[in-house]
Each structure stands twice: as C-alpha cells, then as structure tokens.
Design an enzyme around this catalytic site. Structure first.
Site, PDB file in Angstrom:
ATOM      1  N   ARG A  80      10.720  -6.090   0.146  1.00 37.96           N
ATOM      2  CA  ARG A  80      10.282  -4.700   0.275  1.00 37.96           C
ATOM      3  C   ARG A  80       9.455  -4.481   1.531  1.00 37.96           C
ATOM      4  O   ARG A  80       9.508  -3.438   2.146  1.00 37.96           O
ATOM      5  CB  ARG A  80       9.449  -4.310  -0.966  1.00 37.96           C
ATOM      6  CG  ARG A  80       8.914  -2.911  -0.892  1.00 37.96           C
ATOM      7  CD  ARG A  80       8.481  -2.381  -2.207  1.00 37.96           C
ATOM      8  NE  ARG A  80       7.832  -1.094  -2.028  1.00 37.96           N
ATOM      9  CZ  ARG A  80       8.477   0.068  -1.909  1.00 37.96           C
ATOM     10  NH1 ARG A  80       9.786   0.104  -1.942  1.00 37.96           N
ATOM     11  NH2 ARG A  80       7.820   1.200  -1.751  1.00 37.96           N
ATOM     12  N   ASN A 125       0.958 -10.648   0.099  1.00 34.80           N
ATOM     13  CA  ASN A 125       0.951  -9.238   0.493  1.00 34.80           C
ATOM     14  C   ASN A 125       0.090  -8.953   1.722  1.00 34.80           C
ATOM     15  O   ASN A 125       0.192  -7.879   2.312  1.00 34.80           O
ATOM     16  CB  ASN A 125       0.556  -8.363  -0.696  1.00 34.80           C
ATOM     17  CG  ASN A 125       1.654  -8.391  -1.759  1.00 34.80           C
ATOM     18  OD1 ASN A 125       2.786  -8.797  -1.477  1.00 34.80           O
ATOM     19  ND2 ASN A 125       1.323  -8.019  -2.968  1.00 34.80           N
ATOM     20  N   ARG A 136      10.101 -16.114  -4.051  1.00 34.30           N
ATOM     21  CA  ARG A 136       9.680 -15.080  -3.078  1.00 34.30           C
ATOM     22  C   ARG A 136       8.165 -15.068  -2.930  1.00 34.30           C
ATOM     23  O   ARG A 136       7.632 -14.678  -1.896  1.00 34.30           O
ATOM     24  CB  ARG A 136      10.130 -13.689  -3.551  1.00 34.30           C
ATOM     25  CG  ARG A 136      11.581 -13.364  -3.348  1.00 34.30           C
ATOM     26  CD  ARG A 136      11.846 -11.890  -3.592  1.00 34.30           C
ATOM     27  NE  ARG A 136      10.898 -11.060  -2.878  1.00 34.30           N
ATOM     28  CZ  ARG A 136      10.529  -9.831  -3.277  1.00 34.30           C
ATOM     29  NH1 ARG A 136      11.022  -9.326  -4.387  1.00 34.30           N
ATOM     30  NH2 ARG A 136       9.665  -9.125  -2.577  1.00 34.30           N
ATOM     31  N   ARG A 175      10.124   3.502  -6.231  1.00 33.32           N
ATOM     32  CA  ARG A 175       9.329   2.959  -5.116  1.00 33.32           C
ATOM     33  C   ARG A 175       9.693   3.641  -3.797  1.00 33.32           C
ATOM     34  O   ARG A 175      10.191   3.028  -2.869  1.00 33.32           O
ATOM     35  CB  ARG A 175       9.498   1.441  -5.043  1.00 33.32           C
ATOM     36  CG  ARG A 175       9.106   0.768  -6.359  1.00 33.32           C
ATOM     37  CD  ARG A 175       9.114  -0.721  -6.265  1.00 33.32           C
ATOM     38  NE  ARG A 175       7.948  -1.175  -5.472  1.00 33.32           N
ATOM     39  CZ  ARG A 175       7.765  -2.451  -5.141  1.00 33.32           C
ATOM     40  NH1 ARG A 175       8.656  -3.350  -5.487  1.00 33.32           N
ATOM     41  NH2 ARG A 175       6.701  -2.799  -4.445  1.00 33.32           N
ATOM     42  N   PRO A 176       9.469   4.954  -3.729  1.00 32.33           N
ATOM     43  CA  PRO A 176       9.785   5.701  -2.494  1.00 32.33           C
ATOM     44  C   PRO A 176       8.852   5.319  -1.350  1.00 32.33           C
ATOM     45  O   PRO A 176       7.858   4.615  -1.556  1.00 32.33           O
ATOM     46  CB  PRO A 176       9.548   7.147  -2.918  1.00 32.33           C
ATOM     47  CG  PRO A 176       8.547   7.062  -4.000  1.00 32.33           C
ATOM     48  CD  PRO A 176       8.819   5.777  -4.736  1.00 32.33           C
ATOM     49  N   ILE A 177       9.179   5.783  -0.155  1.00 30.71           N
ATOM     50  CA  ILE A 177       8.269   5.571   0.984  1.00 30.71           C
ATOM     51  C   ILE A 177       7.969   6.901   1.674  1.00 30.71           C
ATOM     52  O   ILE A 177       7.705   6.959   2.887  1.00 30.71           O
ATOM     53  CB  ILE A 177       8.838   4.546   1.990  1.00 30.71           C
ATOM     54  CG1 ILE A 177      10.234   4.940   2.493  1.00 30.71           C
ATOM     55  CG2 ILE A 177       8.865   3.145   1.421  1.00 30.71           C
ATOM     56  CD1 ILE A 177      10.701   4.100   3.688  1.00 30.71           C
ATOM     57  N   ASP A 178       7.961   7.976   0.885  1.00 31.56           N
ATOM     58  CA  ASP A 178       7.695   9.309   1.450  1.00 31.56           C
ATOM     59  C   ASP A 178       6.310   9.409   2.084  1.00 31.56           C
ATOM     60  O   ASP A 178       6.134  10.095   3.101  1.00 31.56           O
ATOM     61  CB  ASP A 178       7.859  10.374   0.364  1.00 31.56           C
ATOM     62  CG  ASP A 178       6.959  10.109  -0.838  1.00 31.56           C
ATOM     63  OD1 ASP A 178       6.992   8.980  -1.372  1.00 31.56           O
ATOM     64  OD2 ASP A 178       6.183  11.005  -1.217  1.00 31.56           O
TER      65      ASP A 178
HETATM   66  C1  EPZ Z   1       2.435  -3.194  -2.745  1.00 38.95           C
HETATM   67  O1  EPZ Z   1       3.665  -2.513  -2.939  1.00 38.95           O
HETATM   68  C2  EPZ Z   1       2.700  -4.623  -3.143  1.00 38.95           C
HETATM   69  N1  EPZ Z   1       3.736  -5.156  -2.270  1.00 38.95           N
HETATM   70  C3  EPZ Z   1       3.147  -4.689  -4.598  1.00 38.95           C
HETATM   71  O2  EPZ Z   1       3.244  -6.080  -4.925  1.00 38.95           O
HETATM   72  C4  EPZ Z   1       2.078  -4.054  -5.479  1.00 38.95           C
HETATM   73  O3  EPZ Z   1       2.567  -3.992  -6.802  1.00 38.95           O
HETATM   74  C5  EPZ Z   1       1.755  -2.634  -4.979  1.00 38.95           C
HETATM   75  O4  EPZ Z   1       1.401  -2.662  -3.587  1.00 38.95           O
HETATM   76  C6  EPZ Z   1       0.592  -2.022  -5.755  1.00 38.95           C
HETATM   77  O5  EPZ Z   1      -0.551  -2.813  -5.588  1.00 38.95           O
HETATM   78  C7  EPZ Z   1       3.376  -5.542  -1.013  1.00 38.95           C
HETATM   79  O6  EPZ Z   1       2.223  -5.442  -0.622  1.00 38.95           O
HETATM   80  C8  EPZ Z   1       4.476  -6.105  -0.155  1.00 38.95           C
HETATM   81  P1  EPZ Z   1       2.327   1.168  -3.359  1.00 38.95           P
HETATM   82  P2  EPZ Z   1       3.836  -1.025  -2.373  1.00 38.95           P
HETATM   83  O7  EPZ Z   1       2.844   1.884  -2.183  1.00 38.95           O
HETATM   84  O8  EPZ Z   1       3.048  -0.880  -1.126  1.00 38.95           O
HETATM   85  C9  EPZ Z   1       4.072   5.164  -5.143  1.00 38.95           C
HETATM   86  C10 EPZ Z   1       4.259  -8.051  -5.659  1.00 38.95           C
HETATM   87  O9  EPZ Z   1       4.630  -8.436  -6.772  1.00 38.95           O
HETATM   88  N2  EPZ Z   1       4.457   5.478  -3.764  1.00 38.95           N
HETATM   89  O10 EPZ Z   1       0.870   0.864  -3.443  1.00 38.95           O
HETATM   90  O11 EPZ Z   1       5.261  -0.699  -2.352  1.00 38.95           O
HETATM   91  C11 EPZ Z   1       4.841   3.995  -5.718  1.00 38.95           C
HETATM   92  O12 EPZ Z   1       6.077   4.419  -6.251  1.00 38.95           O
HETATM   93  C12 EPZ Z   1       4.535  -6.626  -5.238  1.00 38.95           C
HETATM   94  O13 EPZ Z   1       3.624  -8.764  -4.834  1.00 38.95           O
HETATM   95  C13 EPZ Z   1       4.993   6.728  -3.483  1.00 38.95           C
HETATM   96  O14 EPZ Z   1       5.168   7.571  -4.366  1.00 38.95           O
HETATM   97  O15 EPZ Z   1       3.122  -0.188  -3.535  1.00 38.95           O
HETATM   98  C14 EPZ Z   1       3.914   3.493  -6.785  1.00 38.95           C
HETATM   99  O16 EPZ Z   1       4.065   4.274  -7.948  1.00 38.95           O
HETATM  100  C15 EPZ Z   1       5.252  -5.850  -6.319  1.00 38.95           C
HETATM  101  N3  EPZ Z   1       5.336   7.017  -2.197  1.00 38.95           N
HETATM  102  C16 EPZ Z   1       2.532   3.734  -6.182  1.00 38.95           C
HETATM  103  O17 EPZ Z   1       2.723   4.709  -5.155  1.00 38.95           O
HETATM  104  C17 EPZ Z   1       5.143   6.116  -1.181  1.00 38.95           C
HETATM  105  O18 EPZ Z   1       5.451   6.447  -0.016  1.00 38.95           O
HETATM  106  C18 EPZ Z   1       1.875   2.509  -5.569  1.00 38.95           C
HETATM  107  O19 EPZ Z   1       2.809   1.952  -4.664  1.00 38.95           O
HETATM  108  C19 EPZ Z   1       4.603   4.861  -1.498  1.00 38.95           C
HETATM  109  C20 EPZ Z   1       4.252   4.562  -2.794  1.00 38.95           C
END
Ligand code: EPZ
Length: 421
Positions: free
Chosen positions: A93, A23, A398, A122-125
C-alpha cells in the site's frame, strides 16, 4: 505454497529483539528521494514491503544499496524517471509515498493506485486533496495517479480524518513548496514523527510532528545524511500479546516503551505484569494463569492501535468472560474473524465491534487474509490445543522479520513448510 505449522500450548519465555518499524521504513525510504545527497538509513526491517519499495526505486534509476541486512544507502541523483508500473508495487500500500516524494522534488509523478491489505476501501482522497492544495493537478485513470505542478506553494490543509498516509505524503510533498504548509488534524503516530525527524535531519524545516498541527517551511534543497528508523510498535505489541496468551515471561527488547502505553495498560487490565527495564528500551510481559476479559476501542495514536486489533481479539478469545473490541479506524477489519471461528473462538461481529466469549481453542487449518490477521492466527495457534496450519504466509513476510525463528527461540513449536502447488 508455504505454510506455518504451530503445535500450541507451549509457554513462551526469554528475550526477543524488535526490528525497525515497517510503517516508518516504507515512508522514509521514498522520502529520501527528496534529498540531492546520499542517505544512509539503518535499523530497517528485512521484510517484503521494504524489498518491493527498493525494487521500484531501483527501476527509477535510484541507487539503492544494502550495506548490510538492515542498512540501505540511497542515492537519487541519477534518477531517470517519475513513473512506477503497477506490477512493481501491486502487493503493497505504501507505494503512494512515491507520489509525494516525486511530486515534491520533480513536480511530476505517475504512481499506481495502492494495493496492500484488503480491509475496506482505503481511499487516498485526502492525499489528493493535499497535493491539489499545494498546486498540483491530479489525474486518475487506468488505475494510475498522475500528479504534476508548475510549482508547489505552501497551503493550509485540514484533514477530515487524521490519516497517517495523507499526513506523511503531504509532509513529504511540501518540503520544497514555497512558503509555509500547515497540516491540521494531522496524524500523530510514531512513524509520522520519525519521517519528519528524518527529513529535518536532511535539512527540511518541519515543526509540530506528533501534534495536531504540522508546519512545513519550504527549503531550497536537502543534503544527504544518516538516520536510524524507530522500533516497530506493532511487531513489539504482537510479541507482548504472544507472551500474554501463553502465560509466558517474555522480555521485548529494542523498543520505545512509551509507544506501547495503550497496549501495556490493556494487558495489565487483563492480569499481566508489564515491567519496563532499567535502560527504558524494553518491556517484560508476564502472562497470568487466567486472563481477564476487557473492552478495547481502537483509536488514532496515542489510542489503542488498529494494527493490534486482530491480535488482541485472538488474546481476548482466551480470556475469562465477555470482551468487546470496537474498531473505529477502518470500516471493515474483520476478515480474521472467520479464521478464528475455525479455531473454535466464540466471536461475533456486531457493526463495528466484535463480541468475544473467552474459552479454549483447538488447532485447525486456517488462512491469513492480511498481515495483521495472519499475526492474529499465530497468537491464537500458540495457545490452541493441537496443531494449527496457517496458509498465505506471504502476508506475514510483508511485516514480520524472521517471525518463526524469533518465536521458536522463545520456545514455540513452530515451523515453515513448503508444499508443491
Ligand atoms: C497506515 O495506513 C498504516 N500503513 C496501516 O498499517 C495502519 O493500519 C493505518 O495507517 C492506521 O494507523 C502504513 O503506514 C503503510 P490511514 P494508511 O490513512 O495510511 C481513511 C499495517 O498493518 N482514509 O491512517 O492507509 C481510511 O480509509 C498497516 O502495518 C480516507 O478516507 O491509513 C481509514 O478509514 C495496515 N482517505 C482511515 O482514514 C484517505 O485519503 C485511516 O487510514 C486516507 C485514509
């Protein structure tokens, strides 16, 4: 189709070397687009996600040359496009970091909405909120995100959720933004800090990474340079749990023990000995005869990582008594449960928690449903009675470099077989 077979019941012993953090790698590689020099990044894990990302960058005309299995030289001076096709990145992702990198340097990016592990929406808002605050116009249609800006200007951005991806993506996009950008309620994960350290080494001005508030002061340009990726906290944790579940004695090397504190505390609570070596770059995990049950709650760093949730559930399935694991980061990360049930686990989902009655497991045919769910099945299979066959090995590839040879070297009875479709 490839399968992993494991004959359970073998005690793991010996030493395993941990690779660079997936990551961190999938953030730092695209972040190198911000540099107008040549970036040499080492300690990269040889995993599928890195290969996919490098393939997409090559399609943009970015020079990406592996000088050895774990070292990549990136030269984005000849880049000839800012648009990524869906089929180039559909299986991962972290392609969304290409958005921040291309927007930051070229003020234009077209990147598909992310794929990757399918647990929850997993949105990106929050990523988009940050880019718009910097002055970008965002358009999402036909599954593509287009971000463009006349100029990017520093802004104060509050993240409603401490999103790792949003924190890193905004940080990368803001490197050249005029003035100061402040990210509040920022994620503090080790890979956030590692990406900031990489950018600073190339000449960026980022302060506060690893705290709730990160400040980025825009600069004119980034030089090239060399950088080494931090060890993988989740790979290390997976092998620590593998030792515990087999009553083993495994030294997990080339790590940063501090990153493992939350897991080390839980394993100790369960009766393991977790001993840091003199060089402070390894942890020895000695599993007990009988594991004690415990409660776990996943949290943002430095809390217990959500990426060790499935593996921990597999371990708790072998502990004595009732355990509860609550998932607070993702709204639904329980696809692995139905596969553990096939192995005889006594586990049930209650809202955002799993209730686990420890007991014995028996080998069965199961399927990995995502990367860490696959790791959980490996953990369970190592201590199940008889043979387990795990399908969808592509998920494991992966994120875990050479996992079957690493486990085999520790004494596991594991092999990879290919079966004609
Ligand atoms: C990163 O994902 C990691 N992936 C994930 O690891 C990890 O589970 C996650 O962080 C949490 O630590 C990478 O780094 C490539 P988040 P990411 O944005 O960035 C919500 C693995 O197995 N959210 O921290 O996608 C989201 O839905 C993977 O290595 C929004 O609502 O996670 C979640 O509930 C799996 N809007 C929470 O935030 C957004 O725009 C945390 O997600 C972004 C996120």
């Amino acid at each position: 189709m490839e399968y992993i077979t494991i004959d359970g019941g073998k005690r793991l012993e010996g030493q395993v070397n941990i690779n660079g953090a997936k990551n961190a790698a999938v953030a730092i590689i695209p972040a190198a687009i911000a540099s107008t020099g040549i970036c040499t990044i080492d300690n990269l894990p040889a995993i599928k996600d890195v290969q996919v990302l490098v393939g997409a960058m090559r399609k943009l005309g970015i020079g990406c040359e592996f000088t050895d299995e774990h070292t990549l030289k990136i030269d984005s001076r000849a880049i000839n496009g800012h648009s990524i096709a869906y089929d180039q990145v559909k299986d991962m992702r972290a392609s969304y970091y290409l958005l921040g990198a291309l927007l930051g340097r070229f003020k234009h990016a077209e990147v598909p909405l992310p794929g990757g592990c399918n647990f929850g929406l997993r949105p990106i808002d929050l990523h988009m909120k940050g880019f718009e605050a910097l002055g970008a116009k965002i358009n999402i249609e036909h599954g593509m995100v287009t971000a463009s800006a006349e100029r990017l200007t520093g802004a104060s951005i509050y993240l409603d959720i401490s999103s790792v991806g949003a924190t890193i993506n905004i940080m990368i996009a803001a490197v050249y933004a005029e003035g100061v950008t402040q990210i509040e309620n920022a994620a503090k994960e080790p890979h956030v800090v590692d990406t900031a350290n990489f950018l600073n080494k190339m000449g960026a001005k980022i302060k506060g990474a690893g705290t709730d508030v990160i400040r980025i002061t825009g600069v004119e340009g980034l030089s090239g340079g060399e950088y080494s990726v931090i060890p993988d906290q989740i790979e290390a944790g997976t092998y620590m749990i593998a030792s515990a579940v087999t009553g083993g004695d495994v030294s997990v090397q080339n790590i940063i023990p501090k990153h493992m504190d939350s897991l080390s505390a839980k394993l100790t609570e369960m009766g393991c000995q977790v001993l840091e070596n003199d060089a402070h770059d390894g942890l020895r995990v000695i599993g007990p005869e009988v594991l004690k049950s415990c409660t776990v709650k996943t949290m943002f760093y430095p809390g217990f990582p959500t990426d060790l949730h499935p593996q921990m559930s597999a371990l708790l399935s072998r502990a004595n008594g009732t355990s509860v694991l609550t998932e607070t980061v993702f709204e639904h990360r329980f696809q692995y449960v139905k596969e553990l049930l096939r192995l005889g686990a006594n586990i049930q989902v209650e809202g955002r928690a799993v209730i686990i009655e420890g007991g014995s497991l028996t080998g069965a045919q199961v399927m990995a449903t995502d990367l860490r769910a696959g790791a959980a099945l490996i953990i369970a299979a190592l201590s199940a009675e008889g043979r387990t066959t795990i399908g969808n090995v592509k998920y494991l590839d992966r994120g875990y470099e050479k996992f079957e040879s690493k486990l085999s070297a520790l004494g596991a009875n594991i092999s990879r077989i290919s079966v004609e479709e």
